[in-house]
Design an enzyme around this catalytic site. Structure first.
Site, short mmCIF file in Angstrom:
data_model
loop_
_atom_site.label_atom_id
_atom_site.label_comp_id
_atom_site.label_asym_id
_atom_site.label_seq_id
_atom_site.Cartn_x
_atom_site.Cartn_y
_atom_site.Cartn_z
N TYR A 125 0.81 -1.22 0.00
CA TYR A 125 0.00 0.00 0.00
C TYR A 125 0.84 1.28 0.00
CZ TYR A 125 -3.80 -3.15 1.41
OH TYR A 125 -4.72 -4.17 1.46
N HIS A 139 -4.34 6.10 -1.31
CA HIS A 139 -4.88 6.12 0.05
C HIS A 139 -3.80 6.44 1.08
CE1 HIS A 139 -8.10 5.54 2.77
NE2 HIS A 139 -7.76 4.35 3.23
N TYR A 165 -5.28 -0.35 10.52
CA TYR A 165 -5.96 0.13 9.32
C TYR A 165 -6.61 1.48 9.65
CZ TYR A 165 -4.92 -4.14 6.88
OH TYR A 165 -4.24 -5.16 6.27
N ASN A 201 -9.51 2.83 9.68
CA ASN A 201 -10.69 2.99 10.53
C ASN A 201 -10.42 2.70 12.00
OD1 ASN A 201 -10.41 0.25 10.22
ND2 ASN A 201 -12.56 -0.16 9.80
N ASP A 213 -6.21 11.44 2.71
CA ASP A 213 -6.67 11.62 1.33
C ASP A 213 -8.15 11.94 1.29
OD1 ASP A 213 -6.83 8.68 2.16
OD2 ASP A 213 -8.12 8.70 0.38
N ASN A 228 -13.88 7.46 8.19
CA ASN A 228 -13.78 6.54 9.32
C ASN A 228 -12.51 6.74 10.14
OD1 ASN A 228 -16.25 5.26 8.87
ND2 ASN A 228 -15.34 3.81 7.42
#
Length: 213
Positions: free
Chosen positions: A34, A39, A84, A86, A111, A132
């Site tokens: 990632y 993101h 993560y 959230n 983002d 989130n």
């Protein structure tokens, strides 16, 4: 006689081991796959700030990578949550304990799908706007933190903006190329500049200088 380990994040004088004047948190998903995705634009900025501050965030504990350096004559802690997005509030709450920073000296980078690619918006306080990650942070430490969002643009399908969840997920978790990448590289440098202006001259000065559509 039983020996116990010293608590790991307490300095020699009893203060936080990662004591800092400012905490900057880049939101993103953990994992090398990632690292250069849209993101994770917040991590791009953290990387640039780390270069300027002469530090390198290193994984410490299970919730974050953290590094402390100097910018504008002040100590700044740079954090990449390992949760993560959230669940970012867990990392930010722990970072407050480790650095001694409060919520008003916390800057969160993230983002935004509904802003043009490379657009920047800076503000202090506010709600979560359905994000989130911001919701998690606000619920954990309060919503008075400074936030800087960077536009990544909404993907198009058949020439029209799309909200299709699978298509959007592939776009957000994809690595930008061409003009999009150039704009986001430029924006990440400008956001790093903005963080330094916030530290020296305040949020309003940074917003007036760097907010752009």
């Amino acid at each position: 006689m039983a020996f116990r380990k010293r608590p790991p994040f307490i300095g020699e004088r009893g203060g936080p081991r990662f004591a800092a004047d400012w905490l900057v948190v880049g939101l993103g998903n953990p994992g090398e796959q990632y690292a250069r995705t849209r993101h994770n634009i917040g991590w791009w900025v953290i990387n640039e700030l780390a270069r300027r501050a002469g530090t390198q965030p290193k994984t410490t504990g299970s919730l974050m990578a953290i590094g402390v350096g100097s910018l504008c004559g002040q100590r700044v802690a740079l954090v990449k949550p390992k949760t993560y997005v959230n669940l970012s509030g867990k990392a930010v709450s722990q970072a407050h304990k480790w650095t001694g920073c409060d919520v008003t000296h916390t800057i969160v980078l993230y983002d935004d799908l509904d802003m043009n690619v490379g657009a920047i918006r800076i503000r202090a306080g506010g709600g979560h706007g359905g994000h989130n990650g911001l919701k998690s942070i606000g619920n954990a430490v309060g919503f008075e933190f400074i936030r800087i969002k960077v536009g990544i643009g909404r993907p198009h399908l058949n020439g029209e903006p799309t909200w299709d969840s699978e298509y959007v997920a592939d776009y957000v978790l994809g690595a930008p190329t061409g003009e999009d990448k150039r704009r986001l590289d430029e924006a990440s440098g400008l956001v790093a500049d903005a963080v330094q202006v916030i530290m020296t001259d305040g949020v309003d000065a940074a917003a007036n200088r760097f907010n752009r559509k």
